[in-house]
Design a protein around this motif. Structure first.
Motif, PDB file in Angstrom:
ATOM      1  N   GLU A 162       0.809  -1.217   0.000  1.00 54.37           N
ATOM      2  CA  GLU A 162       0.000   0.000   0.000  1.00 54.37           C
ATOM      3  C   GLU A 162       0.845   1.271   0.000  1.00 54.37           C
ATOM      4  O   GLU A 162       0.325   2.359  -0.246  1.00 54.37           O
ATOM      5  CB  GLU A 162      -0.942   0.007   1.198  1.00 54.37           C
ATOM      6  CG  GLU A 162      -0.264   0.022   2.550  1.00 54.37           C
ATOM      7  CD  GLU A 162      -0.010  -1.376   3.098  1.00 54.37           C
ATOM      8  OE1 GLU A 162       0.196  -1.495   4.324  1.00 54.37           O
ATOM      9  OE2 GLU A 162      -0.042  -2.341   2.294  1.00 54.37           O
ATOM     10  N   LEU A 163       2.151   1.160   0.242  1.00 58.14           N
ATOM     11  CA  LEU A 163       3.026   2.335   0.215  1.00 58.14           C
ATOM     12  C   LEU A 163       3.575   2.621  -1.179  1.00 58.14           C
ATOM     13  O   LEU A 163       4.127   3.690  -1.426  1.00 58.14           O
ATOM     14  CB  LEU A 163       4.198   2.158   1.192  1.00 58.14           C
ATOM     15  CG  LEU A 163       3.846   2.043   2.670  1.00 58.14           C
ATOM     16  CD1 LEU A 163       5.126   1.955   3.510  1.00 58.14           C
ATOM     17  CD2 LEU A 163       2.990   3.223   3.129  1.00 58.14           C
ATOM     18  N   LEU A 164       3.434   1.671  -2.105  1.00 54.94           N
ATOM     19  CA  LEU A 164       3.961   1.841  -3.461  1.00 54.94           C
ATOM     20  C   LEU A 164       3.120   2.835  -4.258  1.00 54.94           C
ATOM     21  O   LEU A 164       1.960   3.094  -3.942  1.00 54.94           O
ATOM     22  CB  LEU A 164       3.982   0.498  -4.187  1.00 54.94           C
ATOM     23  CG  LEU A 164       4.857  -0.596  -3.577  1.00 54.94           C
ATOM     24  CD1 LEU A 164       4.668  -1.902  -4.339  1.00 54.94           C
ATOM     25  CD2 LEU A 164       6.324  -0.183  -3.565  1.00 54.94           C
ATOM     26  N   VAL A 165       3.731   3.365  -5.325  1.00 55.28           N
ATOM     27  CA  VAL A 165       3.033   4.269  -6.247  1.00 55.28           C
ATOM     28  C   VAL A 165       3.102   3.627  -7.634  1.00 55.28           C
ATOM     29  O   VAL A 165       4.046   3.849  -8.388  1.00 55.28           O
ATOM     30  CB  VAL A 165       3.682   5.665  -6.278  1.00 55.28           C
ATOM     31  CG1 VAL A 165       2.849   6.620  -7.133  1.00 55.28           C
ATOM     32  CG2 VAL A 165       3.850   6.225  -4.866  1.00 55.28           C
ATOM     33  N   PRO A 166       2.128   2.785  -7.997  1.00 54.74           N
ATOM     34  CA  PRO A 166       2.180   2.088  -9.288  1.00 54.74           C
ATOM     35  C   PRO A 166       2.136   3.073 -10.458  1.00 54.74           C
ATOM     36  O   PRO A 166       1.237   3.919 -10.533  1.00 54.74           O
ATOM     37  CB  PRO A 166       0.928   1.209  -9.265  1.00 54.74           C
ATOM     38  CG  PRO A 166       0.587   1.055  -7.808  1.00 54.74           C
ATOM     39  CD  PRO A 166       0.965   2.365  -7.188  1.00 54.74           C
ATOM     40  N   THR A 167       3.105   2.956 -11.351  1.00 56.74           N
ATOM     41  CA  THR A 167       3.145   3.834 -12.525  1.00 56.74           C
ATOM     42  C   THR A 167       3.439   3.096 -13.815  1.00 56.74           C
ATOM     43  O   THR A 167       3.059   3.556 -14.891  1.00 56.74           O
ATOM     44  CB  THR A 167       4.223   4.940 -12.359  1.00 56.74           C
ATOM     45  OG1 THR A 167       5.489   4.317 -12.073  1.00 56.74           O
ATOM     46  CG2 THR A 167       3.855   5.907 -11.247  1.00 56.74           C
ATOM     47  N   VAL A 168       4.117   1.964 -13.739  1.00 59.76           N
ATOM     48  CA  VAL A 168       4.599   1.330 -14.958  1.00 59.76           C
ATOM     49  C   VAL A 168       3.454   0.895 -15.865  1.00 59.76           C
ATOM     50  O   VAL A 168       3.590   0.890 -17.106  1.00 59.76           O
ATOM     51  CB  VAL A 168       5.540   0.146 -14.625  1.00 59.76           C
ATOM     52  CG1 VAL A 168       4.752  -1.037 -14.071  1.00 59.76           C
ATOM     53  CG2 VAL A 168       6.361  -0.252 -15.840  1.00 59.76           C
ATOM     54  N   GLU A 169       2.300   0.564 -15.290  1.00 63.34           N
ATOM     55  CA  GLU A 169       1.187   0.111 -16.109  1.00 63.34           C
ATOM     56  C   GLU A 169       0.735   1.174 -17.107  1.00 63.34           C
ATOM     57  O   GLU A 169       0.471   0.874 -18.278  1.00 63.34           O
ATOM     58  CB  GLU A 169       0.002  -0.287 -15.225  1.00 63.34           C
ATOM     59  CG  GLU A 169       0.234  -1.539 -14.411  1.00 63.34           C
ATOM     60  CD  GLU A 169       0.841  -1.254 -13.048  1.00 63.34           C
ATOM     61  OE1 GLU A 169       0.766  -2.131 -12.169  1.00 63.34           O
ATOM     62  OE2 GLU A 169       1.406  -0.146 -12.859  1.00 63.34           O
ATOM     63  N   ASP A 170       0.620   2.422 -16.672  1.00 65.89           N
ATOM     64  CA  ASP A 170       0.101   3.491 -17.526  1.00 65.89           C
ATOM     65  C   ASP A 170       1.169   4.394 -18.122  1.00 65.89           C
ATOM     66  O   ASP A 170       0.882   5.158 -19.050  1.00 65.89           O
ATOM     67  CB  ASP A 170      -0.883   4.361 -16.725  1.00 65.89           C
ATOM     68  CG  ASP A 170      -2.145   3.609 -16.341  1.00 65.89           C
ATOM     69  OD1 ASP A 170      -2.611   2.799 -17.160  1.00 65.89           O
ATOM     70  OD2 ASP A 170      -2.651   3.829 -15.228  1.00 65.89           O
ATOM     71  N   PHE A 171       2.396   4.312 -17.601  1.00 66.32           N
ATOM     72  CA  PHE A 171       3.448   5.215 -18.072  1.00 66.32           C
ATOM     73  C   PHE A 171       4.665   4.494 -18.628  1.00 66.32           C
ATOM     74  O   PHE A 171       5.549   5.132 -19.196  1.00 66.32           O
ATOM     75  CB  PHE A 171       3.892   6.138 -16.927  1.00 66.32           C
ATOM     76  CG  PHE A 171       2.805   7.036 -16.406  1.00 66.32           C
ATOM     77  CD1 PHE A 171       2.506   8.229 -17.056  1.00 66.32           C
ATOM     78  CD2 PHE A 171       2.070   6.690 -15.294  1.00 66.32           C
ATOM     79  CE1 PHE A 171       1.500   9.061 -16.585  1.00 66.32           C
ATOM     80  CE2 PHE A 171       1.060   7.512 -14.809  1.00 66.32           C
ATOM     81  CZ  PHE A 171       0.776   8.699 -15.459  1.00 66.32           C
ATOM     82  N   GLY A 172       4.747   3.172 -18.476  1.00 64.53           N
ATOM     83  CA  GLY A 172       5.903   2.440 -18.945  1.00 64.53           C
ATOM     84  C   GLY A 172       7.107   2.636 -18.039  1.00 64.53           C
ATOM     85  O   GLY A 172       7.029   3.249 -16.976  1.00 64.53           O
ATOM     86  N   ASN A 173       8.224   2.110 -18.486  1.00 68.61           N
ATOM     87  CA  ASN A 173       9.492   2.259 -17.764  1.00 68.61           C
ATOM     88  C   ASN A 173      10.136   3.570 -18.196  1.00 68.61           C
ATOM     89  O   ASN A 173      10.631   3.690 -19.304  1.00 68.61           O
ATOM     90  CB  ASN A 173      10.410   1.070 -18.074  1.00 68.61           C
ATOM     91  CG  ASN A 173      11.765   1.187 -17.406  1.00 68.61           C
ATOM     92  OD1 ASN A 173      12.079   2.167 -16.738  1.00 68.61           O
ATOM     93  ND2 ASN A 173      12.602   0.180 -17.605  1.00 68.61           N
ATOM     94  N   LEU A 174      10.139   4.557 -17.317  1.00 69.62           N
ATOM     95  CA  LEU A 174      10.647   5.891 -17.647  1.00 69.62           C
ATOM     96  C   LEU A 174      12.106   6.083 -17.272  1.00 69.62           C
ATOM     97  O   LEU A 174      12.575   7.219 -17.126  1.00 69.62           O
ATOM     98  CB  LEU A 174       9.798   6.972 -16.951  1.00 69.62           C
ATOM     99  CG  LEU A 174       8.365   7.091 -17.435  1.00 69.62           C
ATOM    100  CD1 LEU A 174       7.431   6.369 -16.473  1.00 69.62           C
ATOM    101  CD2 LEU A 174       7.947   8.535 -17.575  1.00 69.62           C
TER     102      LEU A 174
END
Length: 349
Positions: free
Chosen positions: A295-307
């Motif tokens: 619950e502390l993570l900030v998921p981003t890779v699904e919608d933004f890819g590997n930046l």
């Protein structure tokens, strides 16, 4: 022994720039098929393996420095600062406009800055190392205000013509990557002696890094240096996914746990923990191994890819904008990078 330093700088501004053009994973598979007669990616394979749905793609007219400048200009405007107010610019990115000169010069020129510049490069940990360098220089009294920027342009190194599955597998990292810019303004943080001892003041509380450099060859983008100065085949990402996974396992999580112990903190003390994300499954596996509550993570890779190195500042910006963290909160930035390296920056906002 891995390095551990306590800092005395604070984050005064943070901004992200995402190019407006988007490329979903189905379109990636179609483009490979269109460019590769006789080879077709199994439908849905990239999405199943990575969890990535979409990514940002820079315009043909944009360079890595432009992505950084777009984010940096927003930071300066938001902080009410002018060009003379910046003491140093650090371009900290896996990408670059060209081998020579430092891309920091291009970014500074576009921003109208007249301060010293430098480039810091360490794959996907470049931005995190840039923060470490800036914090150290501010702590040493060399500069009072440092602009750390990144412009990641991995879309320029994607192999679209694929003759066989082996080539596709080694080129796979390119199909996960996304373009982005990010900028953080660090300023000297003044804290009373009691506050500093209790780590209750705002600012960077610690930076810590470790590396296992014997694994450097498991993932490369080799073109442009002395080894492959003009070889077109070296201008694409190549990686052995299984060997990279083993390399990260070799790094362990000791540096993270020792950093927390040195600050007398636990993961539960943090509002958010930003972890570099190459894929959704590996993010979750790494977090579980490191003991980070999901619950502390900030998921981003699904919608933004590997930046690449822009991944961590994007996560922090999204968390701040969503109200998940704010002034007084503890946040951790955990970076993983080819080479291979692991690091963490602990910040009180």
């Amino acid at each position: 022994m891995p390095g551990f330093t306590a800092g005395h700088s604070r984050i005064a501004g943070l901004e992200i720039y995402l190019p407006p053009a988007r490329l979903d994973t189905a379109a990636v598979e179609r483009r490979i098929a269109e460019s590769s007669p006789g080879f077709r990616v199994p439908r849905g394979l990239i999405a199943r393996v990575t969890g990535i749905r979409s990514r940002s793609v820079m315009a043909d007219s944009e360079q890595a420095s432009d992505l950084a400048v777009n984010a940096a200009a927003k930071v300066l405007a938001g902080c009410g600062l002018q060009a003379p107010d910046v003491d140093l610019l650090i371009f900290a990115s896996a990408s670059q406009d060209m081998v020579e000169p430092a891309t920091g010069h291009m970014a500074a020129a576009k921003l109208g800055l007249g301060c010293p510049v430098m480039d810091v490069k360490n794959a996907c940990n470049s931005f995190l190392n840039g923060l470490e360098v800036a914090d150290s220089l501010i702590t040493a009294g060399r500069y009072s205000r440092v602009l750390v920027v990144t412009g990641e342009s991995p879309s320029r190194a994607v192999r679209w013509t694929v003759p066989d599955f082996a080539t596709f597998a080694s080129s796979f990292p390119g199909y996960t990557m996304s373009d982005a810019g990010a900028a953080v303004l660090l300023e000297r943080a003044e804290a009373g002696e009691a506050e500093a001892a209790a780590h209750t003041s705002e600012g960077i509380l610690a930076t810590a890094f470790t590396a296992q450099s014997r694994h450097w060859s498991v993932g490369t983008l080799a073109a442009g240096g002395s080894a492959y100065p003009r070889d077109p085949e070296a201008s694409y990402f190549t990686m052995d996914g299984e060997k990279l996974k083993d390399a990260f396992l070799d790094l362990g999580c000791g540096i993270l746990h020792s950093t927390l112990a040195g600050l007398n903190l636990e993961w539960s003390d943090f509002a958010v923990v930003c972890v570099h994300q190459v894929s959704a499954p590996y993010r979750d596996i790494f977090a579980e191994r490191a003991g980070v509550p999901k619950e502390l993570l900030v998921p981003t890779v699904e919608d933004f890819g590997n930046l690449a190195s822009a991944s961590l500042p994007l996560q922090l910006k999204l968390a701040v904008d969503a109200g998940r963290c704010g002034p007084g909160d503890l946040v951790a930035l955990v970076g993983l990078a080819g080479g291979v390296s692991l690091g963490m920056v602990v910040v009180r906002l």
